[in-house]
Design an enzyme around this catalytic site. Structure first.
Site, PDB file in Angstrom:
ATOM      1  CD  GLU A  53      29.672   5.608 -27.607  1.00  0.00           C
ATOM      2  OE1 GLU A  53      28.987   5.962 -26.625  1.00  0.00           O
ATOM      3  OE2 GLU A  53      29.230   4.923 -28.545  1.00  0.00           O
ATOM      4  CG  ASP A  55      31.472   3.843 -30.662  1.00  0.00           C
ATOM      5  OD1 ASP A  55      31.833   4.037 -29.503  1.00  0.00           O
ATOM      6  OD2 ASP A  55      30.391   4.255 -31.117  1.00  0.00           O
ATOM      7  CD  GLU A  57      29.041   0.531 -33.222  1.00  0.00           C
ATOM      8  OE1 GLU A  57      28.182   0.780 -32.370  1.00  0.00           O
ATOM      9  OE2 GLU A  57      29.013   0.998 -34.383  1.00  0.00           O
ATOM     10  CD  GLN A  70      29.030   1.171 -38.047  1.00  0.00           C
ATOM     11  OE1 GLN A  70      28.455   1.000 -39.114  1.00  0.00           O
ATOM     12  NE2 GLN A  70      28.370   1.456 -36.934  1.00  0.00           N
ATOM     13  CD  GLU A  82      27.525   6.090 -38.851  1.00  0.00           C
ATOM     14  OE1 GLU A  82      27.791   7.007 -39.680  1.00  0.00           O
ATOM     15  OE2 GLU A  82      26.474   6.067 -38.200  1.00  0.00           O
ATOM     16  CB  SER A 146      16.727  -2.944 -35.879  1.00  0.00           C
ATOM     17  OG  SER A 146      17.745  -2.183 -35.240  1.00  0.00           O
ATOM     18  CD1 TRP A 147      20.987  -1.433 -35.619  1.00  0.00           C
ATOM     19  CD2 TRP A 147      22.910  -1.223 -36.728  1.00  0.00           C
ATOM     20  NE1 TRP A 147      21.998  -1.443 -34.683  1.00  0.00           N
ATOM     21  CE2 TRP A 147      23.196  -1.305 -35.335  1.00  0.00           C
ATOM     22  CE3 TRP A 147      23.971  -1.082 -37.621  1.00  0.00           C
ATOM     23  CZ2 TRP A 147      24.497  -1.270 -34.828  1.00  0.00           C
ATOM     24  CZ3 TRP A 147      25.271  -1.036 -37.117  1.00  0.00           C
ATOM     25  CH2 TRP A 147      25.520  -1.126 -35.736  1.00  0.00           C
ATOM     26  NE  ARG A 227      24.936   9.158 -42.501  1.00  0.00           N
ATOM     27  CZ  ARG A 227      25.747   8.472 -41.696  1.00  0.00           C
ATOM     28  NH1 ARG A 227      26.866   7.963 -42.175  1.00  0.00           N
ATOM     29  NH2 ARG A 227      25.441   8.293 -40.432  1.00  0.00           N
TER      30      ARG A 227
END
Length: 242
Positions: A53, A55, A57, A70, A82, A146-147, A227
């Protein structure tokens, strides 16, 4: 045009064909006013469970606060790649062109022809790259509260709806998948994106890319070793330009 009207709804459309390499241009005008919690996704995606994918966003915000753009990539079902930038204009006032250039050498995300992200093909050095699965073009507008905005602190306010985004003048200049990867890898006038002059950025594109990184970059997964428990993905140690 895509519209979200109620809590249980999203909106989406997709291409009928699938593609392996090419360039996609889409002119978009984002939701104006209160858009916190909304996510407008403009992306290429394969159909396999372990999907690839690419993306764009667009993450909404409260009235008067800027959008965050993003970008992300999945390869063989794994993402966590990201990057986030701020835009240098208000994307709700006018249409702007958002471009994905994808070939066997690199993926370039562009905004009004300014390269904002480069992801090089370093498969020979152990970094994953989406080079074999055809993908379709997809657009969706959905509730990501939610994010999406301040880590989920700001929610969609349904009293501010409907939430409407506009699209026009799209261009898909890409190799239509017919089951033969070799046909899509050939360098030709038809497959112009495979020519050597599209294997990297020009000097002027590099200058623009560095300007975006210096003044508009918010987050880069390659700058977040905590992370990944100190083990950044392989591509983070490799060049973006060659």
């Amino acid at each position: 045009m895509l519209t979200i009207l109620t809590l249980v709804e999203g909106a989406a459309f997709a291409s009928r064909n699938m593609f392996l390499f090419g360039q996609i241009d889409m002119q978009i005008k984002l939701i104006s006013g209160y858009s916190a919690g909304t996510v407008l996704a403009y992306y290429l995606s394969s159909d396999q469970p372990n999907r690839d994918e690419i993306d764009f966003e667009f993450l909404g915000n409260e009235t008067g606060q800027p959008y965050t753009l993003q970008t992300n990539l999945y390869v063989d079902g794994y993402d966590h790649r990201e990057e986030r930038i701020s835009l240098w204009f208000d994307p709700t006032e006018e249409f702007h062109t958002y471009t994905i250039l994808w070939n066997a050498h690199q993926i370039v995300f562009m905004v009004d022809w300014v390269p904002i992200r480069i992801y090089r093909n370093h498969e020979d050095k152990g970094a994953a790259f989406p080079s074999s699965r055809p993908m379709s073009l997809r657009i969706s507008l959905w509730n990501g509260d939610s994010w999406a905005t301040r880590g989920g602190l700001d929610k969609m306010d349904w009293s501010k709806g409907p939430f409407i985004a506009y699209f026009r003048n799209y261009k898909i200049d890409a190799c239509v998948w017919k089951g033969n990867r070799r046909l899509c890898r050939v360098e030709s006038n038809m497959n112009w994106w495979n020519k050597p002059n599209f294997s990297g950025l020009t000097p002027s594109q590099r200058r623009l890319f560095r300007w975006v990184r210096k003044y508009h970059l918010i987050y880069d997964y390659c700058d977040d070793p905590q992370r990944f428990q100190g083990h950044l993905p392989r591509e983070c140690s490799l060049s973006k330009f060659y």
